[in-house]
Design an enzyme around this catalytic site. Structure first.
Site, PDB file in Angstrom:
ATOM      1  N   HIS A   1      -8.251  -5.063  -0.097  1.00 56.87           N
ATOM      2  CA  HIS A   1      -6.934  -4.484   0.183  1.00 56.87           C
ATOM      3  C   HIS A   1      -6.282  -5.136   1.406  1.00 56.87           C
ATOM      4  O   HIS A   1      -5.062  -5.268   1.485  1.00 56.87           O
ATOM      5  CB  HIS A   1      -7.107  -2.979   0.409  1.00 56.87           C
ATOM      6  CG  HIS A   1      -5.814  -2.224   0.464  1.00 56.87           C
ATOM      7  ND1 HIS A   1      -4.842  -2.332  -0.505  1.00 56.87           N
ATOM      8  CD2 HIS A   1      -5.327  -1.343   1.376  1.00 56.87           C
ATOM      9  CE1 HIS A   1      -3.815  -1.545  -0.188  1.00 56.87           C
ATOM     10  NE2 HIS A   1      -4.080  -0.949   0.943  1.00 56.87           N
TER      11      HIS A   1
ATOM     12  N   ASP B   1      -8.977  -6.256  -4.533  1.00 51.07           N
ATOM     13  CA  ASP B   1      -8.561  -4.988  -3.918  1.00 51.07           C
ATOM     14  C   ASP B   1      -9.029  -3.847  -4.820  1.00 51.07           C
ATOM     15  O   ASP B   1      -8.500  -3.650  -5.907  1.00 51.07           O
ATOM     16  CB  ASP B   1      -7.030  -4.974  -3.783  1.00 51.07           C
ATOM     17  CG  ASP B   1      -6.505  -3.715  -3.107  1.00 51.07           C
ATOM     18  OD1 ASP B   1      -7.289  -2.780  -2.868  1.00 51.07           O
ATOM     19  OD2 ASP B   1      -5.292  -3.681  -2.819  1.00 51.07           O
TER      20      ASP B   1
ATOM     21  N   SER C   1       0.833  -1.201   0.000  1.00 51.05           N
ATOM     22  CA  SER C   1       0.000   0.000   0.000  1.00 51.05           C
ATOM     23  C   SER C   1       0.873   1.258   0.000  1.00 51.05           C
ATOM     24  O   SER C   1       1.765   1.387  -0.833  1.00 51.05           O
ATOM     25  CB  SER C   1      -0.921  -0.065   1.221  1.00 51.05           C
ATOM     26  OG  SER C   1      -1.920   0.880   1.169  1.00 51.05           O
TER      27      SER C   1
END
Lengths: 424, 194
Positions: free
Chosen positions: A369, A336, A147
């Site tokens: 995610h 995601d 991320s």
């Protein structure tokens, strides 16, 4: 693996991308494993929105103090600390030990609050590079992050190409989409419009803008999960209701343990918790508001928004990634939608255009995610194999004891660990 | 098709030092061979998780993609050679991918099981679908979504204005240049945009 947080002080000012600078700051960090004789086995782990330097292992005498990526990093794990010297570092402006908005500005003796300088991914990477200098590490065997952490790993390869052999970029993106910035903005508005925020100087009022933090966290949580997983986990389940008298009797052993709990009809209330998902989000929000700093939330979401290495190249990511010489592994997760696979593919394409070594795994995991923090065997397998290759390249240098530094008290370690299941 | 002689024969079609894209690269054995013995570089494309893992283990660059989504990630002539080794029979969009192969690569090398190999013809003449070493699957349980012949491919290549630079058959690792459509279980074509 028992670990101890450390801290390194930096007197020299660090010039920031905004034109401001910061001096007299410190960075909290942890290291695992041993640095080999030729210092060629160092791996830097970059954290995302609400994680910290406590990446792996546990703190002595503290239950549930596992590091936020303990599934990935440790002895015998995919990033094997028996082989690699792994460094976790808390970024500037965060609230887990490194200098942040809750600390005193040495220039005026006042708590920074909202005056903490705006920091970017590039600034963090510069600060991390100084930490490596302090540890005597010239070149990383790998830099890795998920991320926002993946953005830092990518930025490392552009800012310090000669200092990175491999970059592992998980569930990340070359910049945020408008939708992604929009989510961040909702979270920021929730915090800033909380009457307890006081323009970011809430510390001196002895309050915390918890309402804003709760909402910010709730919206974040929604975006970290996939629709399917949320439905599977909560569906339309109603919250269990507890009859206080029966629950007391159950506690006293007079009734069966689950007495007093029932799932009935709708309450026909607009403000009470009705569905399980509401209860879950409120719980996550409450927990978060107890430990996370409001100014830090603003700073870190802004760093996410600002990251865009292609911006200086008229949006041409291929040109932007030209300086990178590292070899790359990218991983994304099909469900995601916050950092969608197509965003990782953009990075892959830009690396292909530059004829760089890159491998890319697209994992069909259901968890959205959040998947990057979970133990999918395909994901773990690819990362493990990639690091085994890195290990072979390095060979075996004789290990030396870890570099020492002053010990740092362990602030709310259990909280750091408890909050592992939450990325961005 | 991991037979060493077969792989060597196809590898010999790849100019040394080429930048190679291997569509449906399997466990990465061909790219590994090309990197070690012919000083090539490049990437494999794979959809299967196990194969992606195998490539990473070997140290072969691999991109996990579904070829049915096309090759939009790759620019025109961005590779010296694009390989389609035993890939064509698994694709839904075989014709599009053939054109794409010739677009992305300066040359394309395509190899696939030749359905017109005489034992297959014999089997069909007896009224049964063939089950052979090269096509080892029962008709009701096969990963191949199509079969084609050496001659079929010539026709398709010509239809798409692709120039055939070389074409031959492979049988037990030996090159078959006389009557390959009947005598070889594998068809091999080296093509470029016409």
């Amino acid at each position: 693996m028992i670990v101890t947080p450390q801290s390194m002080d930096f007197a020299e000012p660090l010039d920031l991308q905004s034109g401001a600078s910061i001096r007299g700051y410190s960075l909290a960090y942890e290291t695992y494993g041993a640095l080999n004789a030729d210092k060629s086995n160092a791996v830097l782990i970059c954290h995302a929105l609400n994680a910290s330097h406590h990446v792996a292992g546990t703190y002595e005498g503290q239950e549930n103090s596992d590091g936020w990526w303990d599934t990935m990093i440790g002895p015998g794990k995919p990033v094997d600390t028996d082989r690699f010297f792994v460094i976790g570092v808390n970024n500037l402006g965060s609230c887990f030990g490194s200098t942040g908005p809750m600390h005193v500005n040495p220039d005026n003796g006042k708590v920074y609050g909202a005056d903490f300088p705006v920091v970017t991914v590039e600034d963090w990477v510069n600060a991390q590079a100084r930490l490596l200098d302090g540890l005597g590490i010239e070149k990383l065997a790998a830099v890795m992050g998920g991320s926002l952490g993946g953005m830092q790993a990518l930025s490392w390869t552009l800012q310090y190409p000669q200092r990175v052999a491999h970059a592992v970029v998980v569930a990340s993106a070359p910049n945020l989409t408008a939708e992604n910035i929009a989510f961040n903005e909702v979270a920021r508005r929730a915090i800033v419009t909380d009457p307890d925020f006081h323009g970011g100087h809430f510390y001196q009022h002895g309050v915390v803008p918890k309402r804003g933090l709760r909402i910010a966290r709730m919206i974040g949580h929604i975006t970290y999960l996939s629709d399917d997983v949320m439905n599977e986990k909560f569906g339309r389940q109603l919250r269990e209701r507890i009859d206080p008298a029966a629950a007391l009797a159950a506690a006293q052993g007079l009734l069966a343990r689950d007495a007093g709990r029932s799932v009935g009809d709708y309450l026909y209330s607009t403000q009470d918790v009705e569905f399980q998902i509401e209860s879950y989000l409120r719980y996550q929000g409450d927990k978060f508001s107890e430990y996370f700093d409001a100014n830090t939330y603003l700073l870190i979401t802004r760093a996410l928004d600002y990251f865009d290495p292609a911006r200086r190249h008229n949006g041409n990511l291929t040109k932007a990634l030209a300086p990178a010489t590292a070899r790359f592994l990218l991983v994304s997760f099909l469900t995601d939608w916050r950092f969608a696979p197509r965003r990782s593919r953009e990075i892959v394409k830009a690396l292909l255009d530059n004829r760089r070594d890159v491998s890319y795994a697209e994992i069909d995991a259901p968890h959205g995610h959040d998947a990057f923090l979970l133990e999918d065997p395909r994901y773990m397998g690819v990362v493990r194999s990639y690091f085994e290759r890195i290990g072979k390249e390095i060979g075996s240098g004789a290990a030396t004891p870890p570099v020492g530094a002053k010990a740092l008290p362990v602030p709310g370690a259990a909280i750091l660990a408890a909050n592992a299941g939450a990325p961005a | 098709m991991s037979d060493r002689l077969t792989m060597q024969s196809i590898a010999a079609l790849v100019p040394p030092g080429s930048r190679v894209l291997d569509l449906g690269c399997g466990d990465g054995a061909m790219l590994d061979l090309l990197q070690r013995e012919r000083n090539c570089s490049g990437y494999g494309i794979e959809i299967a998780d196990a194969n992606v893992l195998a490539c990473v283990k070997r140290g072969v660059n691999v991109i996990q993609l579904n070829l049915d989504e096309g090759l939009s990630m790759f620019d025109d002539e961005s590779f010296d050679v694009v390989l389609q080794i035993d890939t064509l029979q698994h694709l839904h969009n075989t014709e599009i991918m053939l054109v794409e192969t010739a677009r992305v690569g300066r040359i394309g090398i395509v190899a696939f099981p030749n359905f017109a190999h005489w034992p297959n013809r014999l089997s069909i003449a007896r009224g049964r679908m063939p089950v052979t070493k090269r096509l080892p699957y029962q008709w009701y349980d096969t990963p191949n979504i199509r079969v084609g012949t050496f001659k079929d491919f010539e026709v398709l290549a010509t239809k798409n204005r692709l120039a055939i630079l070389d074409a031959y058959g492979l049988q037990e690792g030996r090159e078959i240049r006389f009557l390959p459509n009947a005598r070889a279980s594998t068809a091999v074509f080296k093509i470029e945009r016409g």
